[in-house]
Write an enzyme that holds these catalytic residues in place. Structure first.
Site, PDB file in Angstrom:
ATOM      1  N   ASP A  67       0.849  -1.188   0.000  1.00  0.00           N
ATOM      2  CA  ASP A  67       0.000   0.000   0.000  1.00  0.00           C
ATOM      3  C   ASP A  67       0.888   1.242   0.000  1.00  0.00           C
ATOM      4  O   ASP A  67       2.108   1.151   0.164  1.00  0.00           O
ATOM      5  CB  ASP A  67      -0.950  -0.020   1.207  1.00  0.00           C
ATOM      6  CG  ASP A  67      -0.254  -0.351   2.524  1.00  0.00           C
ATOM      7  OD1 ASP A  67       0.995  -0.409   2.554  1.00  0.00           O
ATOM      8  OD2 ASP A  67      -0.952  -0.551   3.523  1.00  0.00           O
ATOM      9  N   ASP A 136      -7.961  -1.814  14.126  1.00  0.00           N
ATOM     10  CA  ASP A 136      -9.357  -2.051  13.723  1.00  0.00           C
ATOM     11  C   ASP A 136      -9.500  -3.245  12.781  1.00  0.00           C
ATOM     12  O   ASP A 136     -10.544  -3.447  12.176  1.00  0.00           O
ATOM     13  CB  ASP A 136      -9.926  -0.790  13.050  1.00  0.00           C
ATOM     14  CG  ASP A 136      -9.104  -0.357  11.839  1.00  0.00           C
ATOM     15  OD1 ASP A 136      -8.153  -1.077  11.457  1.00  0.00           O
ATOM     16  OD2 ASP A 136      -9.423   0.703  11.265  1.00  0.00           O
ATOM     17  N   HIS A 138      -7.653  -3.787  10.023  1.00  0.00           N
ATOM     18  CA  HIS A 138      -7.357  -3.564   8.608  1.00  0.00           C
ATOM     19  C   HIS A 138      -6.082  -4.289   8.174  1.00  0.00           C
ATOM     20  O   HIS A 138      -5.169  -4.506   8.968  1.00  0.00           O
ATOM     21  CB  HIS A 138      -7.327  -2.065   8.243  1.00  0.00           C
ATOM     22  CG  HIS A 138      -6.154  -1.278   8.715  1.00  0.00           C
ATOM     23  ND1 HIS A 138      -6.235  -0.254   9.638  1.00  0.00           N
ATOM     24  CD2 HIS A 138      -4.849  -1.328   8.362  1.00  0.00           C
ATOM     25  CE1 HIS A 138      -5.045   0.272   9.827  1.00  0.00           C
ATOM     26  NE2 HIS A 138      -4.181  -0.361   9.074  1.00  0.00           N
ATOM     27  N   GLU A 143      -9.658  -0.583   5.142  1.00  0.00           N
ATOM     28  CA  GLU A 143     -10.308  -0.252   6.406  1.00  0.00           C
ATOM     29  C   GLU A 143     -11.591  -1.082   6.569  1.00  0.00           C
ATOM     30  O   GLU A 143     -12.063  -1.704   5.605  1.00  0.00           O
ATOM     31  CB  GLU A 143     -10.626   1.243   6.435  1.00  0.00           C
ATOM     32  CG  GLU A 143      -9.389   2.145   6.410  1.00  0.00           C
ATOM     33  CD  GLU A 143      -8.673   2.250   7.755  1.00  0.00           C
ATOM     34  OE1 GLU A 143      -8.725   1.275   8.539  1.00  0.00           O
ATOM     35  OE2 GLU A 143      -8.051   3.288   8.013  1.00  0.00           O
TER      36      GLU A 143
END
Ligand SMILES: N[C@@H]1[C@@H](O)[C@H](O)[C@@H](COP(=O)(O)O)O[C@@H]1O
Length: 261
Positions: A67, A136, A138, A143
């Site tokens: 990413d 979270d 991800h 996300e």
């Protein structure tokens, strides 16, 4: 999915680096997908140590990025391209000609995303993709509620992820870009072997949801349950909320030694 509980981050780094080395011994030009963040650093240190000791030849290894931030100049020290050059390529002595990543500076962001997705396929696909995990759940920058079928695309970061990553920008959240390019979950699932490393208590909830929760887009890492060869390596702290921890310990301790991860 295999869950391996290791005593600490260094042991996790050694285990995964050995899996990478083993792959490179069998396939010297393997395409290794690498991740950023602090968690994978022990993997890169251990792989570099093996390369320097002559235990593995990395001269033909190919490296692919997971990413990238949108809008940071490529030479910005916190662009993921710069981070990977610093943490992975330079220590290993692998040249940029063996590296592929998305162009976070492209004017046509969508075009850059599609081009990168295709570049991975054209390169023969990722052999081993290393992943970290966000608090979270991800993976990459997918996300919560990212499509489990998503391809490489632009995403908008949650406030929590920008807060988590502000430490790399002198603690100033305003410096953390809002937008990123990330391999999609569908893209990530095409790698032949997925290896997720999580360390520290802060990841314990996300790890429990990933491993023992339902496959659900609200926890993107749970998509690993759909992959035929996924390995989750966790230290004791990150494993602390796993109900099946003893089962995972038992099966790993008793698996055939030749099998690796
Ligand atoms: N895009 C990266 C992820 O790939 C990484 O897994 C996550 C966790 O980072 P850390 O390992 O530093 O906790 O950070 C960023 O969001």
């Amino acid at each position: 999915m295999e869950v391996v509980i290791v005593p600490d981050a260094a042991a996790g780094g050694e285990l995964i680096a050995e899996a990478m080395a083993d792959l490179l011994r069998r396939k010297p030009d393997a395409l290794l997908g690498v991740a950023t963040g602090s968690t994978p650093l022990p993997v890169y240190e251990a792989l570099t140590a093996k390369a320097r000791a002559g235990a593995v030849d990395v001269s033909r290894a190919r490296i692919a990025q997971l990413d990238e931030y949108v809008g940071l100049p490529a030479e910005h020290p916190e662009s993921y391209r710069s981070v990977l050059r610093r943490e992975v390529l330079e220590p290993l002595g692998v040249g940029m000609d063996q590296f592929t990543g998305p162009d976070g500076t492209a004017e046509d962001v969508q075009g850059a995303c599609e081009a990168y997705d295709k570049a991975l396929t054209d390169a023969g696909g990722v052999d081993l993709q290393l992943l970290g995990i966000g608090t979270d759940g991800h993976i990459g920058f997918n996300e919560p509620c990212s499509s489990l079928a998503s391809r490489t695309r632009i995403k908008t970061l949650t406030e929590q992820t920008r807060i988590d990553n502000a430490r790399f920008f002198g603690g100033d959240i305003e410096q953390v870009p809002h937008h990123v390019i990330t391999q999609g979950i569908g893209t990530i699932l095409e790698a032949r072997h997925l290896v997720l490393l999580a360390t520290g208590e802060g990841k314990a909830d996300a790890v429990a949801a990933t491993v023992e929760g339902p496959v659900a887009a609200v926890c993107p890492a749970s998509a690993l349950q759909l992959h035929p060869h996924a390995t989750v390596v966790v230290d004791e702290a990150a494993a602390s909320k796993l109900k099946l921890a003893d089962y995972f310990r038992h099966t790993y301790a008793n698996k055939p030694e030749w099998q690796g991860i």
